[in-house]
Design a protein around this motif. Structure first.
Motif, short mmCIF file in Angstrom:
data_model
loop_
_atom_site.label_atom_id
_atom_site.label_comp_id
_atom_site.label_asym_id
_atom_site.label_seq_id
_atom_site.Cartn_x
_atom_site.Cartn_y
_atom_site.Cartn_z
N TYR A 42 0.64 -1.22 -0.17
CA TYR A 42 0.00 0.04 0.01
C TYR A 42 0.76 1.20 0.10
N LEU A 72 -5.62 7.52 15.83
CA LEU A 72 -6.08 7.24 17.04
C LEU A 72 -6.38 8.25 17.86
N ASN A 103 -5.50 -6.21 7.75
CA ASN A 103 -4.17 -5.57 8.16
C ASN A 103 -4.21 -4.59 9.38
N LEU A 107 -1.55 -3.81 12.22
CA LEU A 107 -0.86 -2.78 12.48
C LEU A 107 -1.30 -2.42 14.09
NI1 HNI Z 1 -4.22 4.08 7.24
C1 HNI Z 1 -4.06 6.87 5.38
C2 HNI Z 1 -5.29 6.16 9.94
C3 HNI Z 1 -4.23 1.47 9.25
C4 HNI Z 1 -2.46 2.39 4.69
N1 HNI Z 1 -4.54 6.33 7.56
C5 HNI Z 1 -4.38 7.19 6.78
C6 HNI Z 1 -4.56 8.45 7.46
C7 HNI Z 1 -5.16 8.37 8.52
C8 HNI Z 1 -4.65 6.70 8.74
C9 HNI Z 1 -5.38 9.17 9.62
C10 HNI Z 1 -4.61 9.62 6.70
C11 HNI Z 1 -5.88 10.05 6.12
C12 HNI Z 1 -5.90 11.25 5.29
O1 HNI Z 1 -4.76 11.88 4.73
O2 HNI Z 1 -7.13 12.03 5.23
N2 HNI Z 1 -4.57 3.87 9.05
C13 HNI Z 1 -4.91 4.78 10.06
C14 HNI Z 1 -5.36 4.05 11.40
C15 HNI Z 1 -4.97 2.71 10.99
C16 HNI Z 1 -4.65 2.79 9.82
C17 HNI Z 1 -5.77 4.84 12.75
C18 HNI Z 1 -5.23 1.52 12.24
C19 HNI Z 1 -5.11 1.74 13.52
N3 HNI Z 1 -3.60 2.33 7.26
C20 HNI Z 1 -3.58 1.19 7.95
C21 HNI Z 1 -3.17 0.02 7.56
C22 HNI Z 1 -2.59 0.20 6.32
C23 HNI Z 1 -3.00 1.92 6.00
C24 HNI Z 1 -3.09 -1.35 8.22
C25 HNI Z 1 -2.08 -0.78 5.23
C26 HNI Z 1 -1.43 -1.77 5.58
N4 HNI Z 1 -3.61 4.71 5.41
C27 HNI Z 1 -2.72 3.69 4.79
C28 HNI Z 1 -2.53 4.31 3.44
C29 HNI Z 1 -2.85 5.67 3.53
C30 HNI Z 1 -3.28 5.74 4.73
C31 HNI Z 1 -1.51 3.76 2.34
C32 HNI Z 1 -2.68 6.92 2.57
C33 HNI Z 1 -1.19 7.34 2.56
C34 HNI Z 1 -1.17 8.23 1.61
O3 HNI Z 1 -0.86 9.54 2.11
O4 HNI Z 1 -1.10 8.23 0.47
#
Ligand code: HNI
Length: 147
Positions: A42, A72, A103, A107
């Protein structure tokens, strides 16, 4: 409706309040990407993830680890309304990012391990029970918009 005791709220608030987001967020995300390498799929746009050292030194990954802890924090501030609070975040992970919801638990577990290493014996079973309940509500809320 999730019911939280004062002890649970206190334990969760204390754990989150003791985190250093700039350190513990990156540690948890790096651990997830190293221990469960398929999660790297990802983060293809995040640059060099070729090995553990590259992941640990990747500034984009570090920044994202901090972002995750801030995410969180939003759940902590809305303990009685996590599902609604996370509606958009769930849609983002589901419809735009297509993150396999399994996933989320991986995490979350990596973050718990970072916390246990940091807190040692003070992360006792009663404290961990409250923390795991919090994370299970978070993981469930993140999965709510998956169809
Ligand atoms: Ni996740 C973007 C919070 C698990 C892959 N993730 C976010 C954002 C937050 C966030 C906040 C930003 C949103 C925005 O820009 O508006 N992610 C969380 C939380 C958890 C979580 C609280 C679990 C506790 N994310 C995961 C997991 C994966 C994951 C397990 C993949 C294994 N998240 C992403 C990806 C992005 C993302 C990829 C976009 C990143 C980017 O900026 O391109």
């Amino acid at each position: 409706m999730v019911v939280w005791t004062d002890q649970e709220r206190g334990a969760i608030t204390s754990i989150m309040g003791g985190l250093i987001y700039e350190e513990d967020g990156p540690k948890a995300l790096c651990r997830c990407l190293i221990v469960y390498p398929w999660t790297q799929r990802y983060f293809g746009a995040f640059g060099n993830l070729y090995n553990a050292e590259a992941i640990k030194n990747n500034p984009q990954i570090a920044a994202h680890g901090i972002k995750i802890l801030r995410g969180l924090d939003r759940a902590l501030k809305n303990m009685d309304n996590i599902k609604q609070t996370y509606t958009e975040l769930s849609i983002l992970h589901s419809e735009k990012l297509h993150v396999d919801p399994d996933n989320f638990k991986l995490l979350a577990d990596c973050l718990t391990i970072v916390i246990a290493a940091k807190l040692g014996n003070s992360f006792n079973p009663e404290i961990q029970a409250a923390w795991q309940k919090f994370l299970s509500v978070v993981v469930s809320a993140l999965g709510k918009q998956y169809h």
